[in-house]
Write an enzyme that holds these catalytic residues in place. Structure first.
Site, short mmCIF file in Angstrom:
data_model
loop_
_atom_site.label_atom_id
_atom_site.label_comp_id
_atom_site.label_asym_id
_atom_site.label_seq_id
_atom_site.Cartn_x
_atom_site.Cartn_y
_atom_site.Cartn_z
CB CYS C 108 -0.96 -0.04 1.19
SG CYS C 108 -2.29 1.17 1.09
CG HIS C 217 -3.33 -3.60 3.40
ND1 HIS C 217 -2.41 -2.93 4.18
CD2 HIS C 217 -3.96 -2.66 2.67
CE1 HIS C 217 -2.50 -1.63 3.91
NE2 HIS C 217 -3.42 -1.44 3.00
CD GLU C 219 -0.59 -5.45 5.92
OE1 GLU C 219 -0.66 -6.04 4.83
OE2 GLU C 219 -0.77 -4.22 6.05
#
Lengths: 83, 772, 250
Positions: C108, C217, C219
């Protein structure tokens, strides 16, 4: 095609977070001559044909009512650029 | 450093205390600053002389309705009185601080608070909503907590009014733009459209934070000789409001620049401020801390001083300014955002400065704590404020405003929906009922809010276990144990308009139910009381009744109010908004792994309806869609709510249910559709038996808003145990259907079957249609 | 049918004790938001997460670097434009371009920083619909030979979280053609292009494959119950991939 350029800035008394972040970063790159930065917006209104007074008046009105938010911004410049 | 440098010498006519004592006859603009004659007389009495211009600025902002709660204080005291020892046992910090603190166990504590930012959001929706988030988050930081989530209940005018789009786009973008940049997940809220909010949109914001017990910080300045520091953004003319009102502080040469009416938020500065404060807390570098919100330095200095050893002395020319033309009074009143004030012991000054430097946060040392009991503020060494800080912060005026039940209330309550002209053509046939369900779920208040919530980051932080559209937002606090919290906010302005006492209780009941539906144990309440002008006896009655109702209900449910906010004067001309007490309930999970989502997911699970349905159409969404508002809101039965809560919490803890959704606005019809659309899983549902049991027709069963109800999905293996629990608690329960993953429809047997795509199209199409 | 999984129930203890020896740095800038999330993902994969500060001038012996998401410097000026000049970035740029080919992942805002730093080509502009968008997003793994994608199958569809304001990937046609020709398109959006990115590109790599950037994302898809509904852990492959790379398994 001729253009009407409109520059809009935050009013001087309004906090400009972007300018503040930029002025903080400049000295890190060695640019130390600028104690203050303010960031604005530039609009280019393209005109099909000649820029008449009437069209310019329209641009002024658009700048005041739509391109800027009169609560927090000023239209600081309107000019005609012919290319 | 950054920004325009401040000129060190300024040529104001400084109105010193000495000068004030010597010139008692000077005319002061107290009325322009919002003080009443009796209030100004009080100030003179307290000081024994006329106030200086700077003192007048302080008293005027601190004694305003917004800061002093002068109209509501007498009533609000019920929240502190109607509390049992049992309710107090988990309250670590109660009402009066920036936000209340509740014990979560294992050494963890949680703090949360809801506030309004209504009128700034009408003027400039983006910045108004953004700074609303900013302000409430700073309240949470100033308790020593790490903020972990935000929520935002919103109420706007009619969905098709041209100005609604302006406010809606701005407020949603502002909440997103600011909140997303802070790294705080937005886990829920409300969105209501009603013409009563056209000129007075309600933009409320909630923040929640967590901390270890030892990190709790209070806003007090103790320890003589400790240093007072202002840090964060520079001080500008924000929020002073238009003209330079303090005419006595005229300039010698220059005219004051125009004061911005709008405060601009800088989310980046706030994010840095959060991390910076957390580092200060970690190193135990501050003795006391206070955020700067309304009334800025006036509030921070007077509150810190009066809550501490009672004295403070500061030099106002040390304040870092964004606008060098500000007068002392304006500096004291400024509401510039992203600022904090702290008290630091001399031994920690160097460490404090190191943290500031690491995060590149500007700071300036203003003065120190004294034991004189006086708040002394100097300008270039000359004393311009010399007051007892308690008189500024706590001893403001208190009004017992007259109130009376409005003479129109009886007629309003007598105007019931059933049989009214608005009720003509009530749906009865199968086709009409299907059309009614589709109309309901597409209506402005019942439609999907994805258009809004998709503009908010719900994932950041990695601890969001549930978020809108689930009934409550759920956040994990401790990654090791799964300890966590649930939060829900609710209000129903129509119910409260019909009956303020019970309407406020219904808001609490719904928020309580939503938290219990998620599986959490309700623990604490924060409220944001949005009302019209307290000078109108009708409105004052609504406010008094709502507070009485809410405080009574908190006693029954056994959960204390730990903080909140009152927003008055929400009216256009003489027309007030509906009385809108927004109630936030916080609950606790020992392990958020047990949270119950609101949608069906597992094929073959049994769907049960908990509770019974009566004819409660008055004030309902359906009546609203038919343009009717009258009668009495649904009956409140707090004992039943508590019992239902126990069932939902136990069922979650013991793994008896996999999904639960409360019934509220829109009734059973809305709950069934939302449960199906949540995970795109349909069901077969039969309503005849339960309609016969409750003695209501199908329409009423689907659209009535009777309280104390929920639907749950129970795995086959748990059905016996679940039924036994409900029976043992004598709680009405009925098996109404089965989750049907393959069917792809909500099949109301004997009535109609609606494909999920058809429902989704109706439910999700509304906001994009109006707002793009 | 299985029961709805419990939150956190799917997290496995590391089986390979060599994993903890892998030090993966996570950089924090002022305004970074997803740094703790990236560190958590590193820990869940079994490696050791090392906090790096933007003003640091050494890389603290890390074996790989993640530049996480957020709004560093508020995204003011342009997303990533100010962060790109942080002292630590100079070290990261050198290490990524060196023979050692330090693995670098930009997520990002991290991706935006990598493009501003010219470690990756192209740039990001405001989403075509002009709004911040948060949603669960399906991606197709187009290249499973990079340092950060080798744990996936080529053509595999994964669901991770997407959340951004300036996520529209743009580059000139020549650059886009080159990226495609060299197999440097690492991820493409599937089903719905959420921001108007050219050629549905969600993530790209450098020519050597050690530097990868993407807007979504991963994560936020490493723990069941805290990411996309009913899937949850598709993002772990990024962190397992870099461990494969570091431990020489691939």
């Amino acid at each position: 095609m001729p253009r009407i350029v409109v520059d809009v800035m935050l009013k001087p008394e309004i906090l400009d977070p972007q300018g503040k972040a930029i002025v903080g970063a400049l000295p890190r790159l060695g640019f130390t001559a600028f104690p203050s930065v303010r960031q604005g917006k530039r609009f280019e209104l393209f005109v099909d044909g000649e820029v008449t007074e009437e069209i310019l008046a329209q641009a002024r009105e658009a700048a005041e009512t739509m391109l800027s938010n009169p609560v927090i911004e000023d239209v600081v410049n309107i000019e005609v650029v012919a290319d | 450093m950054s920004e325009i440098s401040t000129e060190s010498t300024k040529k104001f006519n400084i109105d010193t205390v000495e000068n004030a004592a010597a010139t008692p006859g000077v005319e002061l603009p107290w009325a322009e600053l919002g003080l009443k004659q009796n209030e100004f007389d009080d100030v003179v009495k307290v000081l024994g002389r006329r106030p200086t211009a700077a003192e007048l600025a302080m008293y005027s902002v601190m004694w305003s309705e917004h800061c002093s709660y002068k109209s509501s204080k007498n009533h609000l005291s019920q929240f502190g009185k109607k509390v049992t020892e049992e309710m107090k046992k988990d309250m670590l910090v109660g009402i009066g601080e920036n936000a209340g603190v509740t014990n979560l166990g294992d050494g963890w504590a949680v703090t949360f608070k809801i506030e309004s930012h209504n009128s700034p959001s009408m003027i400039e929706p983006y910045q108004g909503a953004a700074t609303g988030i900013g302000g409430i988050v700073r309240d949470i930081i100033s308790m020593g907590a790490r903020p972990v989530a935000v929520m935002d209940p919103l109420r706007f005018g009619a969905i098709d009014h041209p100005d609604t789009a302006r406010v809606m786009h701005g407020a949603v973008a502002g909440i997103g733009g600011y909140g997303n940049s802070l790294g705080l997940p937005n886990i829920g809220g409300e969105m209501v459209f009603d013409a009563v909010y056209q000129g007075n949109p309600l933009v409320n914001a909630l923040a929640v934070g967590v901390m270890r017990h030892e990190d709790i910080r209070l806003a007090n300045a103790s320890g003589k000789g400790n240093k007072v520091v202002l840090f964060g953004a520079r001080t500008g003319g924000d929020g002073i409001g238009g003209a330079s009102i303090l005419s006595s502080e005229s300039f010698d040469d220059t005219k004051p620049s125009k004061r911005p009416a709008v405060q601009v938020g800088d989310p980046f500065a706030e994010k840095v401020l959060i991390e910076c404060c957390l580092e200060l807390f970690k190193g135990s570098l501050v003795e006391g801390i206070q955020d700067l919100g309304a009334a800025g330095i006036s509030c921070a200095t007077s509150e810190l001083a009066s809550n501490g050893d009672g004295g403070m002395e500061v030099e106002l020319t040390s304040v870092l300014l964004r606008d060098p033309s500000l007068t002392p009074g304006e500096i004291l009143m400024s509401e510039s955002q992203e600022r904090m004030m702290a008290v630091v012991s001399p031994a920690n000054v160097a460490a404090f400065e190191a943290v500031m430097d690491k995060w590149a946060v500007e700071y300036s040392w203003l003065g120190e704590v004294t034991d004189t009991g006086r708040l002394i503020i100097k300008w270039d060494g000359a004393v311009i404020v010399d007051v007892d800080p308690r008189t500024v912060a706590h001893d403001g005026p208190v009004y017992d405003r007259p109130y009376a039940r409005p003479d129109w209330q009886d007629a309003l309550q007598a105007d019931v929906f059933n049989g009214s002209t608005a009720d003509a053509g009530r749906p009865t046939t199968v086709d009409e009922l299907k059309a009614a369900v589709l109309e309901l779920i597409a209506s402005p208040n019942m439609c999907s809010k994805d258009w809004i919530t998709n503009q908010y980051d719900r994932y950041v932080g990695g601890n969001t276990a549930m978020a809108f559209p689930d009934d409550a937002g759920v956040i994990r606090v401790d990654e090791e144990t799964g300890l966590g919290v649930a939060l829900a906010t609710d209000a129903n302005g129509r119910y409260t308009f019909l009956d303020p006492y019970h309407g406020a209780q219904l808001a609490l009941a719904e928020a309580y139910r939503n938290v219990a539906t998620s599986g959490a144990i309700p623990m604490a309440v924060s409220d944001c009381l949005n009302f019209g002008s307290p000078e109108d006896p009708d409105v004052m009655w609504q406010l008094a009744e709502a507070i009485r109702g809410l405080s009574d209900a908190c006693m029954v449910l056994g959960i204390p109010v730990t903080g909140g906010n009152v927003s008055l004067y929400n009216q256009t001309g003489s027309t007030p908004i509906h009385p809108t007490p927004v109630v936030a309930v916080l609950g606790k999970f020992d392990d958020v792994a047990r949270r119950t989502p609101s949608g069906w997911a597992e094929d073959g699970q049994a769907i049960y309806l908990l509770g019974t349905t009566a004819d409660d159409m008055d004030g309902s969404e359906w009546a609203n869609l038919r343009g009717h508002l009258g009668g009495l809101p649904p009956a409140v039965d707090l004992e039943r709510e508590r019992e239902l809560g126990q069932i939902l919490i136990n069922a979650s803890r013991d793994g008896m249910i996999d999904s639960a959704h409360d019934l509220s606005e829109g009734g059973l019809a809305a709950a069934l559709v939302e449960s199906a659309l949540r995970f795109n899983t349909g069901a077969r549902v039969a309503l005849d038996e339960v309609a016969a049991r409750d003695g209501v027709d199908t329409f009423t069963l689907l659209f009535s808003e009777t309280q104390g109800r929920a639907i749950v999905a129970v795995p086959r293996s748990e059905e016996v145990r679940f039924n036994d629990m409900c029976t043992a608690r004598r709680f009405p329960v009925s098996r109404i259907g089965v989750v049907d993953a393959a069917g792809g429809a909500l099949d109301l047997q004997g009535l109609f079957s609606a494909p999920l795509e058809e429902l989704r199209e109706a439910h999700e199409g509304t906001l994009p249609k109006y707002f793009g | 049918m299985t029961e709805t999984p419990l939150i956190g129930g799917a997290v496995q203890a590391p089986v390979d004790t060599r994993l903890a020896g892998a030090r993966i740095g996570v950089v924090t800038f002022p305004g970074t938001l997803d740094d703790r999330d990236a560190s958590r993902a590193v820990r869940l994969s079994g490696a050791t997460a090392v906090d790096l500060w933007h003003a640091d001038t050494v890389l603290a012996d890390v074996d790989a670097v993640i530049i996480p998401g957020g709004f560093s410097y508020g995204d003011y000026l342009r997303a990533g434009a100010i962060s790109r000049f942080a002292p630590l970035m100079a070290k990261i740029i050198d290490a990524a371009n060196s023979d050692a080919k330090l693995p670098v992942l930009g997520i990002c805002n991290g991706f935006q920083i990598l493009t501003e730093a010219h470690l990756l080509p192209g740039s990001m502009i405001k989403n075509d619909h002009l709004k911040f968008l948060c949603r669960d997003q399906v991606l197709r793994v187009e290249n499973n030979t990079t340092a950060w994608t080798n744990a996936y199958a080529a053509g595999q569809d994964i669901t991770v979280v997407l959340k951004n304001q300036d996520g529209q990937y743009i580059a000139d046609e020549k650059t886009l053609d080159a990226l495609e020709a060299e197999g440097r398109v690492a991820f493409r959006y599937v089903g719905h292009n959420p921001n108007g990115s050219r050629r549905d590109i969600a993530g790209i790599s450098n020519a050597a494959g050690n530097v990868v950037g993407l807007m979504p994302h991963p994560e936020h898809a490493v723990e069941t119950g805290y990411g996309p509904a009913h899937t949850g852990t598709d993002g772990l492959g990024f962190f397992n991939s870099v461990l494969n790379t570091l431990l020489g398994d691939k």
